[in-house]
Design a protein around this motif. Structure first.
Motif, PDB file in Angstrom:
ATOM      1  N   GLY A  71       0.787  -1.183  -0.028  1.00  0.00           N
ATOM      2  CA  GLY A  71      -0.205   0.015   0.002  1.00  0.00           C
ATOM      3  C   GLY A  71       1.022   1.060   0.061  1.00  0.00           C
ATOM      4  N   GLU A 114       1.069   4.048  -3.150  1.00  0.00           N
ATOM      5  CA  GLU A 114       0.863   5.339  -2.511  1.00  0.00           C
ATOM      6  C   GLU A 114       1.916   6.301  -3.142  1.00  0.00           C
ATOM      7  N   GLY A 127     -19.588   0.373  -2.250  1.00  0.00           N
ATOM      8  CA  GLY A 127     -18.646   1.232  -2.925  1.00  0.00           C
ATOM      9  C   GLY A 127     -17.151   0.818  -2.877  1.00  0.00           C
ATOM     10  N   ASP A 128     -17.128  -0.060  -1.719  1.00  0.00           N
ATOM     11  CA  ASP A 128     -15.865  -0.494  -1.195  1.00  0.00           C
ATOM     12  C   ASP A 128     -15.601  -2.158  -1.319  1.00  0.00           C
ATOM     13  N   ILE A 129     -14.471  -2.663  -1.972  1.00  0.00           N
ATOM     14  CA  ILE A 129     -14.303  -3.922  -2.327  1.00  0.00           C
ATOM     15  C   ILE A 129     -13.314  -4.381  -1.195  1.00  0.00           C
ATOM     16  N   HIS A 130     -12.656  -3.731  -0.431  1.00  0.00           N
ATOM     17  CA  HIS A 130     -11.627  -4.215   0.448  1.00  0.00           C
ATOM     18  C   HIS A 130     -12.293  -5.022   1.406  1.00  0.00           C
ATOM     19  N   ASP A 131     -11.784  -6.477   1.562  1.00  0.00           N
ATOM     20  CA  ASP A 131     -12.741  -7.349   2.367  1.00  0.00           C
ATOM     21  C   ASP A 131     -11.659  -8.029   3.366  1.00  0.00           C
ATOM     22  N   GLY A 140      -9.547  -7.516   5.895  1.00  0.00           N
ATOM     23  CA  GLY A 140      -9.529  -7.058   7.092  1.00  0.00           C
ATOM     24  C   GLY A 140     -11.072  -7.346   7.718  1.00  0.00           C
ATOM     25  N   ILE A 167     -19.379  -2.398  10.511  1.00  0.00           N
ATOM     26  CA  ILE A 167     -19.223  -1.965   9.258  1.00  0.00           C
ATOM     27  C   ILE A 167     -17.643  -1.407   9.088  1.00  0.00           C
ATOM     28  N   SER A 168     -16.884  -2.309   7.969  1.00  0.00           N
ATOM     29  CA  SER A 168     -15.655  -1.805   7.594  1.00  0.00           C
ATOM     30  C   SER A 168     -15.768  -0.713   6.454  1.00  0.00           C
ATOM     31  N   LEU A 202     -11.851   3.120   2.430  1.00  0.00           N
ATOM     32  CA  LEU A 202     -11.534   4.377   1.672  1.00  0.00           C
ATOM     33  C   LEU A 202     -12.190   5.588   2.497  1.00  0.00           C
ATOM     34  N   THR A 203     -11.519   6.635   2.264  1.00  0.00           N
ATOM     35  CA  THR A 203     -12.022   7.886   2.970  1.00  0.00           C
ATOM     36  C   THR A 203     -13.307   8.423   2.462  1.00  0.00           C
ATOM     37  N   ALA A 235     -12.852  -0.057  16.190  1.00  0.00           N
ATOM     38  CA  ALA A 235     -11.900  -0.941  16.838  1.00  0.00           C
ATOM     39  C   ALA A 235     -10.665  -0.896  15.719  1.00  0.00           C
ATOM     40  N   GLY A 236      -9.622  -0.944  16.029  1.00  0.00           N
ATOM     41  CA  GLY A 236      -8.307  -0.695  15.255  1.00  0.00           C
ATOM     42  C   GLY A 236      -7.931  -1.820  14.566  1.00  0.00           C
ATOM     43  N   ASP A 237      -8.268  -3.259  15.187  1.00  0.00           N
ATOM     44  CA  ASP A 237      -7.829  -4.286  14.598  1.00  0.00           C
ATOM     45  C   ASP A 237      -8.920  -5.482  14.925  1.00  0.00           C
ATOM     46  N   ALA A 238      -8.462  -6.586  14.633  1.00  0.00           N
ATOM     47  CA  ALA A 238      -9.454  -7.839  15.001  1.00  0.00           C
ATOM     48  C   ALA A 238      -9.481  -8.005  16.283  1.00  0.00           C
TER      49      ALA A 238
HETATM   50 CO1  B1M Z   1      -7.069  -0.572  -1.997  1.00  0.00          CO
HETATM   51  N1  B1M Z   1      -6.555   1.334  -1.096  1.00  0.00           N
HETATM   52  N2  B1M Z   1      -7.769   0.327  -3.389  1.00  0.00           N
HETATM   53  N3  B1M Z   1      -7.029  -2.405  -2.868  1.00  0.00           N
HETATM   54  N4  B1M Z   1      -5.839  -1.148  -0.453  1.00  0.00           N
HETATM   55  C1  B1M Z   1      -6.094   1.125   0.343  1.00  0.00           C
HETATM   56  C2  B1M Z   1      -7.106   1.088   1.496  1.00  0.00           C
HETATM   57  C3  B1M Z   1      -5.170   2.533   0.146  1.00  0.00           C
HETATM   58  C4  B1M Z   1      -5.103   2.995   1.834  1.00  0.00           C
HETATM   59  C5  B1M Z   1      -3.818   2.241  -0.371  1.00  0.00           C
HETATM   60  C6  B1M Z   1      -2.842   3.724  -0.417  1.00  0.00           C
HETATM   61  O1  B1M Z   1      -3.220   4.493  -1.166  1.00  0.00           O
HETATM   62  N5  B1M Z   1      -1.963   3.359   0.515  1.00  0.00           N
HETATM   63  C7  B1M Z   1      -5.959   3.311  -0.494  1.00  0.00           C
HETATM   64  C8  B1M Z   1      -7.161   4.131   0.107  1.00  0.00           C
HETATM   65  C9  B1M Z   1      -6.729   5.966   0.437  1.00  0.00           C
HETATM   66  C10 B1M Z   1      -7.931   6.453   0.875  1.00  0.00           C
HETATM   67  O2  B1M Z   1      -9.132   6.179   0.654  1.00  0.00           O
HETATM   68  N6  B1M Z   1      -7.267   7.277   1.537  1.00  0.00           N
HETATM   69  C11 B1M Z   1      -6.660   2.386  -1.512  1.00  0.00           C
HETATM   70  C12 B1M Z   1      -7.284   2.658  -2.846  1.00  0.00           C
HETATM   71  C13 B1M Z   1      -7.081   4.232  -3.148  1.00  0.00           C
HETATM   72  C14 B1M Z   1      -7.789   1.695  -3.560  1.00  0.00           C
HETATM   73  C15 B1M Z   1      -8.291   1.884  -5.148  1.00  0.00           C
HETATM   74  C16 B1M Z   1      -9.235   3.030  -5.019  1.00  0.00           C
HETATM   75  C17 B1M Z   1      -7.159   1.881  -6.001  1.00  0.00           C
HETATM   76  C18 B1M Z   1      -7.654   2.215  -7.706  1.00  0.00           C
HETATM   77  O3  B1M Z   1      -8.510   1.266  -8.189  1.00  0.00           O
HETATM   78  N7  B1M Z   1      -7.342   3.126  -8.087  1.00  0.00           N
HETATM   79  C19 B1M Z   1      -9.325   0.598  -5.186  1.00  0.00           C
HETATM   80  C20 B1M Z   1     -10.610   0.994  -4.837  1.00  0.00           C
HETATM   81  C21 B1M Z   1     -11.542  -0.175  -4.926  1.00  0.00           C
HETATM   82  C22 B1M Z   1     -12.865  -0.074  -4.139  1.00  0.00           C
HETATM   83  O4  B1M Z   1     -13.183  -0.601  -3.190  1.00  0.00           O
HETATM   84  N8  B1M Z   1     -13.900   0.577  -4.828  1.00  0.00           N
HETATM   85  C23 B1M Z   1      -8.382  -0.211  -4.343  1.00  0.00           C
HETATM   86  C24 B1M Z   1      -8.336  -1.856  -4.712  1.00  0.00           C
HETATM   87  C25 B1M Z   1      -7.607  -2.398  -3.728  1.00  0.00           C
HETATM   88  C26 B1M Z   1      -7.370  -4.174  -4.224  1.00  0.00           C
HETATM   89  C27 B1M Z   1      -8.722  -4.791  -4.819  1.00  0.00           C
HETATM   90  C28 B1M Z   1      -6.285  -4.033  -5.188  1.00  0.00           C
HETATM   91  C29 B1M Z   1      -6.873  -4.499  -2.873  1.00  0.00           C
HETATM   92  C30 B1M Z   1      -8.206  -4.988  -1.883  1.00  0.00           C
HETATM   93  C31 B1M Z   1      -8.367  -6.783  -2.278  1.00  0.00           C
HETATM   94  C32 B1M Z   1      -9.252  -7.260  -1.309  1.00  0.00           C
HETATM   95  O5  B1M Z   1      -9.691  -6.787  -0.236  1.00  0.00           O
HETATM   96  N9  B1M Z   1     -10.224  -8.379  -1.753  1.00  0.00           N
HETATM   97  C33 B1M Z   1      -6.478  -3.389  -2.048  1.00  0.00           C
HETATM   98  C34 B1M Z   1      -5.483  -3.430  -1.019  1.00  0.00           C
HETATM   99  C35 B1M Z   1      -4.907  -4.906  -0.745  1.00  0.00           C
HETATM  100  C36 B1M Z   1      -5.190  -2.351  -0.288  1.00  0.00           C
HETATM  101  C37 B1M Z   1      -4.220  -2.195   0.708  1.00  0.00           C
HETATM  102  C38 B1M Z   1      -2.848  -2.360  -0.026  1.00  0.00           C
HETATM  103  C39 B1M Z   1      -4.468  -3.171   2.064  1.00  0.00           C
HETATM  104  C40 B1M Z   1      -5.582  -3.454   2.732  1.00  0.00           C
HETATM  105  C41 B1M Z   1      -5.640  -4.547   3.354  1.00  0.00           C
HETATM  106  O6  B1M Z   1      -6.064  -5.795   3.028  1.00  0.00           O
HETATM  107  N10 B1M Z   1      -4.718  -4.624   4.679  1.00  0.00           N
HETATM  108  C42 B1M Z   1      -4.572  -0.923   1.503  1.00  0.00           C
HETATM  109  C43 B1M Z   1      -3.424  -0.225   2.161  1.00  0.00           C
HETATM  110  C44 B1M Z   1      -3.493  -0.255   3.524  1.00  0.00           C
HETATM  111  O7  B1M Z   1      -4.476  -0.351   4.284  1.00  0.00           O
HETATM  112  N11 B1M Z   1      -2.460   0.260   4.433  1.00  0.00           N
HETATM  113  C45 B1M Z   1      -5.374  -0.184   0.400  1.00  0.00           C
HETATM  114  C46 B1M Z   1      -4.660  -5.780   5.593  1.00  0.00           C
HETATM  115  C47 B1M Z   1      -5.837  -5.909   6.488  1.00  0.00           C
HETATM  116  C48 B1M Z   1      -5.822  -7.349   7.370  1.00  0.00           C
HETATM  117  O8  B1M Z   1      -6.004  -4.889   7.182  1.00  0.00           O
HETATM  118  O9  B1M Z   1      -7.847  -4.004   6.170  1.00  0.00           O
HETATM  119  O10 B1M Z   1      -6.862  -2.403   7.586  1.00  0.00           O
HETATM  120  P1  B1M Z   1      -7.090  -3.742   7.270  1.00  0.00           P
HETATM  121  O11 B1M Z   1      -8.070  -4.239   8.451  1.00  0.00           O
HETATM  122  C49 B1M Z   1      -7.739  -4.342   9.776  1.00  0.00           C
HETATM  123  C50 B1M Z   1      -8.139  -3.090  10.524  1.00  0.00           C
HETATM  124  O12 B1M Z   1      -8.260  -1.850   9.858  1.00  0.00           O
HETATM  125  C51 B1M Z   1      -9.349  -3.631  11.246  1.00  0.00           C
HETATM  126  O13 B1M Z   1      -8.918  -4.998  11.471  1.00  0.00           O
HETATM  127  C52 B1M Z   1      -8.291  -5.527  10.570  1.00  0.00           C
HETATM  128  C53 B1M Z   1      -7.736  -6.663  10.951  1.00  0.00           C
HETATM  129  O14 B1M Z   1      -6.469  -6.059  11.854  1.00  0.00           O
HETATM  130  N12 B1M Z   1     -10.538  -3.486  10.708  1.00  0.00           N
HETATM  131  C54 B1M Z   1     -11.694  -3.498  11.240  1.00  0.00           C
HETATM  132  C55 B1M Z   1     -11.089  -3.522   9.307  1.00  0.00           C
HETATM  133  N13 B1M Z   1     -12.185  -3.591   9.224  1.00  0.00           N
HETATM  134  C56 B1M Z   1     -12.683  -3.696  10.397  1.00  0.00           C
HETATM  135  C57 B1M Z   1     -14.005  -3.483  10.985  1.00  0.00           C
HETATM  136  C58 B1M Z   1     -14.467  -3.344  12.331  1.00  0.00           C
HETATM  137  C59 B1M Z   1     -13.219  -3.411  13.319  1.00  0.00           C
HETATM  138  C60 B1M Z   1     -11.962  -3.359  12.570  1.00  0.00           C
HETATM  139  O15 B1M Z   1     -15.460  -3.417  12.892  1.00  0.00           O
HETATM  140  C61 B1M Z   1     -16.564  -3.087  12.230  1.00  0.00           C
END
Ligand code: B1M
Length: 215
Positions: free
Chosen positions: A50, A54, A101-105, A107, A148-149, A152-153, A198-201
């Motif tokens: 990520g 960026e 609107g968000d396909i990140h799944d 986490g 709700i996860s 994206l901002t 919550a910040g993580d799982a």
């Molecule tokens: Co995307 N993406 N992505 N992406 N992606 C981010 C989020 C981003 C921060 C990358 C970056 O710029 N550094 C950025 C968002 C910027 C912003 O909004 N400010 C971004 C972007 C811009 C995009 C696209 C728009 C890119 C494009 O197409 N131009 C696009 C969006 C598509 C859409 O959703 N409409 C996109 C697409 C993708 C992929 C499809 C390639 C892929 C997702 C695959 C998938 O999930 N099936 C992807 C990925 C992998 C990421 C990053 C690199 C990693 C996310 C991840 O899986 N982390 C991400 C960068 C980052 O997060 N640093 C990024 C690992 C996961 C275990 O952690 O999801 O944080 P996380 O979950 C944690 C906690 O957050 C928490 O617990 C989890 C476990 O500890 N948590 C919860 C999460 N949900 C929770 C809910 C809860 C409680 C805790 O209760 C409800």
């Protein structure tokens, strides 16, 4: 151990799904805790991807390949994590999903697995879930909590709409709302009137326990 965790990280950075899956299986064989392998290994890889993306040093296909590799590893851990709970599945129903609107799944799925392992019944709606679907499913299942996860901002605004829609339908007092995902925070949860962030799982499990009245 550090070298092994580094390999896990590198497999995701290389977008090497075969290797990620092999290392995840190896972690289980070596009795390394799945959460440690995920947090200190694979997640470091996806976060670095990520960051590089960026910064412009890496492009979308590599981001997608990294995510696919991460998911291959998670698929190995998921059944083990799901079995790991100590409590029976009776703490209440949680409807979870990634907002529309968000396909990140990745986490979200980890959070769902951990909640399930810790005694909650889970309905996982997947990703890109419309606001109304969260509410309809929660009503249908008599859910104690909607989780709700949003990654994206832009899509995090949908979390606010779920809370508002619950109020419009006079359901706000019948179900708790928790939010999470990278752009969210305690402050955001307060601002939109959610019951917690919550910040993580692991924190998500603690929060869900608190919300349903379990210590
Ligand atoms: Co995307 N993406 N992505 N992406 N992606 C981010 C989020 C981003 C921060 C990358 C970056 O710029 N550094 C950025 C968002 C910027 C912003 O909004 N400010 C971004 C972007 C811009 C995009 C696209 C728009 C890119 C494009 O197409 N131009 C696009 C969006 C598509 C859409 O959703 N409409 C996109 C697409 C993708 C992929 C499809 C390639 C892929 C997702 C695959 C998938 O999930 N099936 C992807 C990925 C992998 C990421 C990053 C690199 C990693 C996310 C991840 O899986 N982390 C991400 C960068 C980052 O997060 N640093 C990024 C690992 C996961 C275990 O952690 O999801 O944080 P996380 O979950 C944690 C906690 O957050 C928490 O617990 C989890 C476990 O500890 N948590 C919860 C999460 N949900 C929770 C809910 C809860 C409680 C805790 O209760 C409800």
């Amino acid at each position: 151990m550090e070298a092994f965790l580094k390999d896990c990280m590198q497999s995701v950075l290389d977008g090497d799904g075969d290797k990620a899956e092999k290392l995840a299986n190896e972690a289980l064989d070596k009795k390394i805790s799945p959460l440690e392998a995920i947090d200190k290994g694979f997640v470091r890889g996806i976060r670095e991807i990520g960051r590089l993306w960026e910064e412009g040093t890496l492009f979308l296909p590599e981001l997608v390949m990294g995510a696919e590799a991460m998911k291959r590893a998670m698929a190995v851990f998921q059944p083990v994590l799901a079995k790991g709970g100590e409590r029976p599945a009776s703490l209440g129903h949680v409807v979870i999903g990634t907002i529309e609107g968000d396909i990140h799944d990745i986490g979200k799925t980890l959070v769902a697995t951990m909640l399930s392992a810790n005694g909650f019944e889970i309905t996982d709606l997947g990703a890109d879930v419309p606001v109304s679907r969260f509410i309809e499913e929660a009503e249908k299942r008599g859910a104690a909590c909607i989780a709700i996860s949003a990654l994206l901002t832009t899509t995090m605004m949908g979390q606010r709409r779920v809370v508002e829609e619950l109020k419009n339908r006079s359901l706000r007092n019948t179900v708790k709302v928790m939010v999470g995902g990278a752009p969210c925070s305690e402050e955001w949860a307060r601002e939109i009137g959610a019951d917690g962030y919550a910040g993580d799982a692991v924190a998500a499990v603690a929060l869900a326990h608190r919300l349903v009245g379990v210590r």
